[in-house]
Design an enzyme around this catalytic site. Structure first.
Site, PDB file in Angstrom:
ATOM      1  N   ARG A  68      27.774  38.997  30.058  1.00  0.00           N
ATOM      2  CA  ARG A  68      28.396  39.199  31.369  1.00  0.00           C
ATOM      3  C   ARG A  68      28.162  40.654  31.763  1.00  0.00           C
ATOM      4  O   ARG A  68      28.651  41.567  31.102  1.00  0.00           O
ATOM      5  CB  ARG A  68      29.899  38.906  31.303  1.00  0.00           C
ATOM      6  CG  ARG A  68      30.641  39.248  32.573  1.00  0.00           C
ATOM      7  CD  ARG A  68      32.131  38.913  32.483  1.00  0.00           C
ATOM      8  NE  ARG A  68      32.779  39.255  33.738  1.00  0.00           N
ATOM      9  CZ  ARG A  68      33.653  40.247  33.894  1.00  0.00           C
ATOM     10  NH1 ARG A  68      34.019  41.011  32.876  1.00  0.00           N
ATOM     11  NH2 ARG A  68      34.170  40.488  35.080  1.00  0.00           N
ATOM     12  N   HIS A  98      31.923  45.156  40.250  1.00  0.00           N
ATOM     13  CA  HIS A  98      32.820  45.697  39.225  1.00  0.00           C
ATOM     14  C   HIS A  98      33.077  47.161  39.605  1.00  0.00           C
ATOM     15  O   HIS A  98      32.744  48.079  38.855  1.00  0.00           O
ATOM     16  CB  HIS A  98      32.192  45.547  37.835  1.00  0.00           C
ATOM     17  CG  HIS A  98      33.156  45.622  36.693  1.00  0.00           C
ATOM     18  ND1 HIS A  98      33.236  44.667  35.704  1.00  0.00           N
ATOM     19  CD2 HIS A  98      34.086  46.546  36.370  1.00  0.00           C
ATOM     20  CE1 HIS A  98      34.158  45.010  34.823  1.00  0.00           C
ATOM     21  NE2 HIS A  98      34.696  46.151  35.201  1.00  0.00           N
ATOM     22  N   ASN A 104      40.741  37.972  32.492  1.00  0.00           N
ATOM     23  CA  ASN A 104      40.697  39.164  31.632  1.00  0.00           C
ATOM     24  C   ASN A 104      42.096  39.396  31.080  1.00  0.00           C
ATOM     25  O   ASN A 104      43.064  39.430  31.837  1.00  0.00           O
ATOM     26  CB  ASN A 104      40.277  40.404  32.427  1.00  0.00           C
ATOM     27  CG  ASN A 104      38.816  40.352  32.843  1.00  0.00           C
ATOM     28  OD1 ASN A 104      38.098  39.413  32.515  1.00  0.00           O
ATOM     29  ND2 ASN A 104      38.383  41.374  33.571  1.00  0.00           N
ATOM     30  N   GLU A 125      38.475  41.784  38.753  1.00  0.00           N
ATOM     31  CA  GLU A 125      39.802  42.365  38.845  1.00  0.00           C
ATOM     32  C   GLU A 125      40.091  43.026  40.200  1.00  0.00           C
ATOM     33  O   GLU A 125      40.259  44.246  40.275  1.00  0.00           O
ATOM     34  CB  GLU A 125      40.023  43.393  37.722  1.00  0.00           C
ATOM     35  CG  GLU A 125      39.873  42.797  36.343  1.00  0.00           C
ATOM     36  CD  GLU A 125      40.323  43.744  35.225  1.00  0.00           C
ATOM     37  OE1 GLU A 125      40.666  44.898  35.523  1.00  0.00           O
ATOM     38  OE2 GLU A 125      40.343  43.317  34.063  1.00  0.00           O
ATOM     39  N   GLU A 160      37.022  38.868  29.734  1.00  0.00           N
ATOM     40  CA  GLU A 160      37.201  40.138  29.016  1.00  0.00           C
ATOM     41  C   GLU A 160      38.392  40.006  28.084  1.00  0.00           C
ATOM     42  O   GLU A 160      39.450  39.502  28.471  1.00  0.00           O
ATOM     43  CB  GLU A 160      37.515  41.311  29.961  1.00  0.00           C
ATOM     44  CG  GLU A 160      36.334  41.860  30.696  1.00  0.00           C
ATOM     45  CD  GLU A 160      36.706  43.067  31.564  1.00  0.00           C
ATOM     46  OE1 GLU A 160      37.656  43.799  31.222  1.00  0.00           O
ATOM     47  OE2 GLU A 160      36.017  43.249  32.581  1.00  0.00           O
ATOM     48  N   TYR A 176      44.439  41.708  28.139  1.00  0.00           N
ATOM     49  CA  TYR A 176      44.553  42.759  27.114  1.00  0.00           C
ATOM     50  C   TYR A 176      45.941  42.837  26.491  1.00  0.00           C
ATOM     51  O   TYR A 176      46.079  43.049  25.294  1.00  0.00           O
ATOM     52  CB  TYR A 176      44.165  44.129  27.702  1.00  0.00           C
ATOM     53  CG  TYR A 176      42.699  44.206  28.022  1.00  0.00           C
ATOM     54  CD1 TYR A 176      41.774  44.547  27.055  1.00  0.00           C
ATOM     55  CD2 TYR A 176      42.219  43.887  29.297  1.00  0.00           C
ATOM     56  CE1 TYR A 176      40.421  44.584  27.319  1.00  0.00           C
ATOM     57  CE2 TYR A 176      40.861  43.906  29.581  1.00  0.00           C
ATOM     58  CZ  TYR A 176      39.966  44.267  28.593  1.00  0.00           C
ATOM     59  OH  TYR A 176      38.617  44.287  28.859  1.00  0.00           O
TER      60      TYR A 176
HETATM   61  C1  FCB Z   1      39.300  46.120  32.546  1.00  0.00           C
HETATM   62  C2  FCB Z   1      38.005  46.456  33.237  1.00  0.00           C
HETATM   63  C3  FCB Z   1      36.898  46.873  32.308  1.00  0.00           C
HETATM   64  C4  FCB Z   1      37.408  47.765  31.197  1.00  0.00           C
HETATM   65  C5  FCB Z   1      38.597  47.126  30.526  1.00  0.00           C
HETATM   66  C6  FCB Z   1      39.136  47.925  29.358  1.00  0.00           C
HETATM   67  O1  FCB Z   1      40.361  46.296  33.423  1.00  0.00           O
HETATM   68  O2  FCB Z   1      37.566  45.339  33.976  1.00  0.00           O
HETATM   69  O3  FCB Z   1      35.901  47.504  33.063  1.00  0.00           O
HETATM   70  O4  FCB Z   1      37.683  49.012  31.683  1.00  0.00           O
HETATM   71  O5  FCB Z   1      39.623  46.934  31.453  1.00  0.00           O
END
Ligand code: FCB
Length: 506
Positions: free
Chosen positions: A108, A152, A324, A197, A401, A326
């Site tokens: 990607r 992006h 995405n 995002e 992500e 985290y």
């Molecule tokens: C996301 C972004 C990516 C990277 C990660 C850690 O928000 O899409 O570019 O910075 O965080």
């Protein structure tokens, strides 16, 4: 790809690893191993143009808002910029070989709009287009599926000078750019992602000021939300007119998994869920804006930028939703007395990323944390995927992500025969990935149509406001020599891809 994927157990695992152990399903720490992913599940890795390419002034590329922002003193840690980044632009072939060596099934990447249209409008810059043609051909030659993101975050500066995403015209310019790329690559790209995002583009770019272009105005941030949604819809329509290979059309959102504290938790969750999640999901998938968000933000803007017909343009059929993930977010309503916390995980530049939600307080959460200070919570990924599936059962999902920054160091390992090799031992990242792959697998087991997983990131890179100080790669990059070294997590991931089964962590 089929839509009737079911999870497989170790009993019918296609190619179990030698050391595969029985899965400990339900294990609260998400450290299962031996879970096997369904056939067709696509393992890959992700990057973004400004974060890796460098060559900022070459082959006709125009300036983007991130060039301007990173060259503005005080905006980026250590004054870092993406001018050179990973020098990927000049190392394309060897980076493609690296992907092949890892066994990636998909890559990607994002396309830098200012390489294609240096001022955001007008004819295509052939040298810019050619770079992505070479990238995509190189992927296909190596059997790697190209997943292309059109945006992006590197908006041509010339468009920002005319108002950027707060200006409706930018959405139409984006559709023209999408059409150019559809004409150039529309027989080769397997998955088109319009935006990465848009939450970050709108609220960090125009609200909090932590991201380019660094503006701090809630009304502009909400106008940007709408124009990004519109840009997505217009771009999907434009692509559909020109592509020839029946690709998937998608968008990637960083949906927030929000937990509430105390009796005001539910109200705080409602407000943040509205601004972070529903203001994108509802127009994209149902063709309307949430009434409560319009009411919450009435003092900030009257939403007059939403014109008749816009919601029909935004509401295009989607083949896939990119997710995405985290970490999680914890909120409550501020009591107005205690010192107010604003730890929402992003740099504080003075503005607010949450227009209309002034009374919401963001609370620190229990660890462990990554180097970003983000809490590690694999259950949040499972919860998010299951919740999306419950709300939109017919919509296939892909993790576009997931990954973690840790303070890696490169060491010299000396073998028994005295041979010296570079190595990066990153057990925390491997553990993070193992736990999140387990969460994804559990979501599949609960009926979620999850099509794949793109690890963030293929290699260490320019981490926006944090410059080169945060390393997210599974491949280590020496920023003096640009040499690449596989971290242990990359080797672990290679094994996962090769066996389709989560390897035990030693
Ligand atoms: C996301 C972004 C990516 C990277 C990660 C850690 O928000 O899409 O570019 O910075 O965080």
């Amino acid at each position: 790809m089929t839509s009737d994927q079911t999870t497989t157990s170790t009993a019918d695992a296609a190619t179990p690893t030698a050391d595969a152990v029985a899965p400990t399903v339900g294990n609260a720490d998400y450290r299962d191993s031996g879970l096997t992913f369904p056939d067709g599940f696509i393992f890959g890795s992700a990057t973004a143009s400004y974060q890796i390419e460098g060559a900022a002034n070459e082959d006709g590329r125009g300036p983007s808002i991130w060039d301007t922002f990173s060259h503005t003193p005080g905006k980026i840690w250590n004054g870092d910029t993406g001018d050179v980044a990973d020098d990927h632009y000049h190392r394309l072939e060897s980076d493609l070989d690296l992907m092949k060596e890892l066994g990636l099934e998909a890559y990607r990447f994002s396309i830098a709009w200012p390489r294609i249209q240096p001022t955001g409008t007008g004819p295509a810059n052939e040298k810019g287009v050619d770079f992505y043609v070479r990238l995509v051909d190189g992927l296909l030659e190596r059997g790697i599926r190209p997943i292309a993101t059109l945006y992006h975050w590197d908006l041509p500066q010339a468009l920002e000078d005319k108002g950027g995403w707060a200006n409706r015209d930018t959405a139409y310019a984006f559709a023209d750019y999408a059409r150019i790329m559809g004409e150039a690559l529309g027989d080769k790209i397997v998955t088109w992602t319009t935006l990465n995002e848009p939450w970050c583009s709108a609220y960090l770019g125009y609200g909090s000021g932590a991201h380019a272009p660094g503006r701090m105005d809630g009304a502009d941030a909400l106008a940007a939300v709408h124009h990004l949604n519109l840009a997505h819809g217009l771009a999907v329509s434009a692509l559909k007119e020109v592509v020839t290979n029946n690709p998937d059309f998608s968008i990637t959102l960083n949906l927030h998994v929000i937990r509430g504290e105390g009796e005001t938790g539910p109200e705080a969750i409602r407000q943040i869920d509205g601004l972070a999640n529903r203001v994108f999901l509802q127009p994209l998938l149902q063709g309307s804006y949430p009434e409560d968000v319009l009411a919450d933000t009435a003092d900030v803007t009257d939403w007059a930028f939403v014109l008749p017909g816009d919601l029909e343009l935004i509401h295009q059929p989607l083949d896939l939703l990119g997710v995405n993930y985290y970490s999680t977010t914890l909120v409550r309503i501020w009591d107005g007395i205690s010192p107010r916390a604003n730890n929402d995980g992003h740099k504080d530049m003075g503005g607010s990323p949450w227009p209309g939600a002034d009374r919401v307080e963001f609370l620190a959460q229990p660890g462990p944390y990554t180097e970003m200070g983000w809490n590690i919570e694999p259950a949040g990924l499972e919860e998010l995927l299951v919740s999306l599936h419950d709300q939109y059962p017919a919509l296939p999902l892909m993790v576009t992500e997931n990954g973690a920054a840790f303070a890696d160091t490169r060491e010299v390992d000396v073998a028994a025969d005295g041979t010296e090799t570079f190595a990066v031992h990153d057990p925390e990242r491997t553990d993070y990935l193992q736990r999140h792959f387990t969460a994804a697998h559990r979501a599949i087991a609960r009926g979620v149509d999850l099509r794949g997983y793109q690890v963030w990131s293929l290699m260490d890179n320019f981490e926006w406001g944090y410059g080169y100080s945060k390393r997210f790669g599974i491949v280590y990059v020496d920023f003096d020599t640009f040499e690449r070294t596989l971290k242990d997590s990359a080797k672990w991931y290679s094994q996962l891809i090769a066996t389709r089964s989560i390897p035990a962590v030693n």
